[in-house]
Write an enzyme that holds these catalytic residues in place. Structure first.
Site, short mmCIF file in Angstrom:
data_model
loop_
_atom_site.label_atom_id
_atom_site.label_comp_id
_atom_site.label_asym_id
_atom_site.label_seq_id
_atom_site.Cartn_x
_atom_site.Cartn_y
_atom_site.Cartn_z
N LYS A 71 -3.69 -6.94 -0.34
CA LYS A 71 -2.82 -5.74 -0.79
C LYS A 71 -1.26 -6.32 -0.96
CE LYS A 71 -5.25 -1.65 0.15
NZ LYS A 71 -5.08 -0.14 0.59
N ASP A 107 -2.20 4.52 -2.81
CA ASP A 107 -2.60 4.98 -1.34
C ASP A 107 -1.83 5.84 -1.13
OD1 ASP A 107 -4.61 2.89 -1.13
OD2 ASP A 107 -3.08 1.41 -0.47
#
Ligand code: ATR
Length: 267
Positions: A71, A107
């Site tokens: 990420k 997220d």
């Protein structure tokens, strides 16, 4: 599933790949919405991340989800990274805009969507436990929705740095929970993952409120059971994973994602 020359290819890059529920959620959503696409899991070792991004470009992959451990590393390989992903410091979704590969992050929408099942967030007092990558997305989301946020962490210096960076009101050690009232409590530490431990003393929990645990295995963690015993409404971390996928699908297709279908596919 009927695959033709028009079928779009999407997927998730992660390592190791065995446990991800993303293919189940996205493929179930494609079926429900009659989207001509297929979503696969790609096991990408860290040394091969650059090749994987080049492969996305070369093969015309339409939407690529990004999970651990890529990420943060993937930012360097993209043409553009939007403001949200830059602030959080992580990308969990890559989309194509013309010829450009653009990184974004959903997220934070996972955490917000999970909490908003139980409460509005504006002007609420929130406490976030932990100061790692998950905490960054959660604090960003709470601030974006207008909550006041306090970050508490085993290592208080890390909580302070995160709070300063993302505009949280304050920071401290985990034990400060005892003296700090909250409407919303979110655990982002790894404590409770595959164990029956809690990051905090149950006597330090407040009464009531909404408690979300980013740990999703087990689904009912010790923290959630302790909080429920004190009258809290609790939300399992599985909803964070469902809503981040919902936001990914919506970012790619522009359609409203079928939340319940995706939650059922998560299992
Ligand atoms: P993630 O990306 O999932 O957030 P991370 O960046 O490794 O993971 O962060 C892990 C978090 O769990 C940190 O806040 C860590 O606290 P420290 O900053 O003090 O290391 C917290 N954590 C891990 N093990 C812990 C434990 N046994 N007790 C309390 N906090 C713990």
């Amino acid at each position: 599933m009927h695959i033709t020359a028009e079928t779009a290819l999407c997927g998730i890059a992660l390592h190791p790949a065995g446990h991800t529920r993303s293919p189940a959620m996205h493929n179930a959503a494609y079926a429900a919405l009659s989207i001509d696409a297929v979503y696969l899991a790609f096991d990408v070792r860290p040394a091969e991340l650059a090749d994987a991004v080049a492969g996305m470009r070369g093969l015309g992959i339409r939407q690529l989800s990004v999970s651990l451990p890529h990420k943060e590393a993937i930012l360097a390989h993209l043409d553009e990274v939007d403001e949200t992903a830059r602030r959080i410091g992580a990308v969990n979704t890559v989309l194509r805009r013309g010829d450009a590969l653009v990184g974004t992050n959903t997220d934070w929408l996972g955490a917000v969507g999970a909490l908003e099942r139980e409460t509005r967030l504006e002007d609420r007092q929130a406490i976030v436990l932990g100061a790692g990558g998950t905490a960054r997305a959660v604090v960003y989301g709470l601030r974006a929705r207008g909550a006041r946020v306090h970050v508490l962490n085993r290592t208080p210096e890390k909580a302070r740095a995160l709070a300063d960076d993302l505009g949280a009101e304050g920071a401290g050690g985990l034990e400060e929970l005892a003296d700090r009232p909250y409407d919303v409590l979110v655990n982002t530490t790894s404590v409770g993952l595959g164990s029956d431990a809690s990051p905090v003393d149950p006597d330090h929990l407040g009464r009531g409120g909404v408690v979300l645990d980013a740990v999703y295995e087990p689904e009912r963690t010790r923290l959630l059971r302790d909080a429920e015993a004190r009258g809290a409404r609790v939300v399992s971390g599985r909803w964070m994973l469902v809503y981040q996928a919902v936001a990914q699908l919506e970012a790619w297709t522009g359609q409203t994602a079928p939340v319940e279908v995706m939650a059922k596919a998560f299992g």
